[in-house]
Design an enzyme around this catalytic site. Structure first.
Site, PDB file in Angstrom:
ATOM      1  N   HIS A  18       0.816  -1.219   0.000  1.00  0.00           N
ATOM      2  CA  HIS A  18       0.000   0.000   0.000  1.00  0.00           C
ATOM      3  C   HIS A  18       0.846   1.264   0.000  1.00  0.00           C
ATOM      4  CE1 HIS A  18      -3.354  -2.693   1.770  1.00  0.00           C
ATOM      5  NE2 HIS A  18      -3.389  -2.681   0.447  1.00  0.00           N
ATOM      6  N   HIS A  41      -7.707  -8.634  -7.803  1.00  0.00           N
ATOM      7  CA  HIS A  41      -8.177  -9.411  -6.653  1.00  0.00           C
ATOM      8  C   HIS A  41      -8.345  -8.424  -5.493  1.00  0.00           C
ATOM      9  CE1 HIS A  41      -6.070 -12.267  -9.289  1.00  0.00           C
ATOM     10  NE2 HIS A  41      -6.809 -13.235  -8.762  1.00  0.00           N
ATOM     11  N   SER A  99      -6.432  -1.977  -0.715  1.00  0.00           N
ATOM     12  CA  SER A  99      -5.995  -1.236  -1.900  1.00  0.00           C
ATOM     13  C   SER A  99      -7.126  -0.469  -2.578  1.00  0.00           C
ATOM     14  CB  SER A  99      -5.294  -2.185  -2.886  1.00  0.00           C
ATOM     15  OG  SER A  99      -6.034  -3.363  -3.109  1.00  0.00           O
ATOM     16  N   GLU A 117     -13.463  -8.527  -7.697  1.00  0.00           N
ATOM     17  CA  GLU A 117     -13.357  -9.475  -6.582  1.00  0.00           C
ATOM     18  C   GLU A 117     -14.254 -10.677  -6.873  1.00  0.00           C
ATOM     19  OE1 GLU A 117     -12.648 -11.845  -3.814  1.00  0.00           O
ATOM     20  OE2 GLU A 117     -11.439 -10.012  -3.922  1.00  0.00           O
ATOM     21  N   GLY A 143     -10.441 -12.887 -11.532  1.00  0.00           N
ATOM     22  CA  GLY A 143      -9.395 -11.883 -11.504  1.00  0.00           C
ATOM     23  C   GLY A 143      -8.386 -12.014 -12.627  1.00  0.00           C
ATOM     24  N   ASP A 163      -2.753  -9.172  -7.405  1.00  0.00           N
ATOM     25  CA  ASP A 163      -2.499  -9.548  -6.012  1.00  0.00           C
ATOM     26  C   ASP A 163      -3.380 -10.740  -5.631  1.00  0.00           C
ATOM     27  OD1 ASP A 163      -1.856  -9.562  -3.310  1.00  0.00           O
ATOM     28  OD2 ASP A 163      -3.203  -7.914  -2.818  1.00  0.00           O
TER      29      ASP A 163
END
Length: 279
Positions: A18, A41, A99, A117, A143, A163
């Site tokens: 982050h 993701h 994020s 997601e 994703g 991610d």
């Protein structure tokens, strides 16, 4: 489909990921041109550190809690910590931005967010947490399909975060494939792959695959909190960043030693180098 990021929210890996995202947004915002942020993701976007899942592991106590309590921090952390403080106006650390929330706070009116997601419950929570911001679109698909489904974007500049949960053995390879697909659609993509540091043999193959990805340039940034000699634990994490904006490497050379000192557990360490240097 079993992975829930709430168990790991705010840990040392989140801090690295982050903070780098925050610096990317800051550097890209120096120009007025809009950008698109894509998250393959995304998770739920906002986490309660006092909730059941985060409380069970307490990983945030060795992550954002240490940064939150630090007497002094480099000025380069101001945007990142500002986003955390915005969720905790009473000064007590309880809520942590994933994020999507970090991107929502640190991007501008002309920027656009495309969040994906796959987990159905987390996808619904993500929609709830992002409701009211017209710049944000939430998708509930696979994703790995994000590059082909959402790229090229109408914006000329794009940050793509890859991610995954790393529950499957082939996910390092799929990260490289997804980055390659994104670069094939938009050569200038700033692709950010987050990866865990556990099995060094797997990582060696991953690095080799990245070096053959065809990216114009690719920066590797890693933070260790333990020696990388135990495959059963998360020894640290890394980010592979394609097309990093000018200035990011210099900033990370300042930030990574400080993070290693603050977040090291049995031993702190860091690495910053180029897997692909600009030709």
């Amino acid at each position: 489909m079993n992975y829930r990021h709430a168990f790991h929210a705010g840990n040392h890996a989140d801090v690295l990921k982050h903070l780098v995202l925050a610096r990317l947004f800051a550097l890209l915002s120096r120009k007025e041109a809009p950008l698109a942020y894509l998250d393959s993701h995304a998770g739920v976007g906002l986490y309660d550190l006092a909730g059941d899942q985060a409380s069970r592991t307490g990983e945030w106590l060795q992550g954002i809690e240490r940064i939150w309590r630090a007497e002094r921090h480099p000025a380069l952390l101001d945007d990142y910590l500002g986003a955390v403080r915005a969720l905790n106006p009473d000064g007590q650390l309880r809520y942590y931005p994933g994020s999507p929330e970090l991107a929502r706070q640190l991007t501008r009116p002309q920027d656009r967010l495309q969040l994906n997601e796959k987990h159905p419950e987390d996808g619904r929570l993500l929609k709830d947490n992002m409701a009211g911001d017209r710049r944000v679109a939430v998708h509930l698909g696979e994703g790995w399909h994000v590059p082909r489904a959402l790229m090229p974007t109408q914006e000329k500049r794009v940050v793509l975060l890859i991610d995954p949960p790393f529950e499957q053995a082939d996910e390092l390879g799929r990260c490289v494939a997804a980055l390659g697909e994104a670069l094939g659609r938009m050569r200038q993509t700033i692709g950010v792959i987050w990866y865990p540091i556990k099995d060094e043999r797997q990582l060696k193959r991953f690095y080799q695959d990245l070096s053959r990805s065809g990216a114009p340039k690719l920066l590797r940034a890693e933070l260790l909190v333990h020696p990388a000699d135990d495959v059963s634990r998360l020894n640290g994490s890394g980010l592979a960043i394609s097309n990093p904006p000018w200035g990011l490497e210099e900033e990370l050379r300042e930030l990574l030693p400080w993070l290693a000192e603050q977040l090291g557990q049995s031993q702190g360490g860091w690495r910053l180098d180029w897997l692909i240097e600009e030709s």
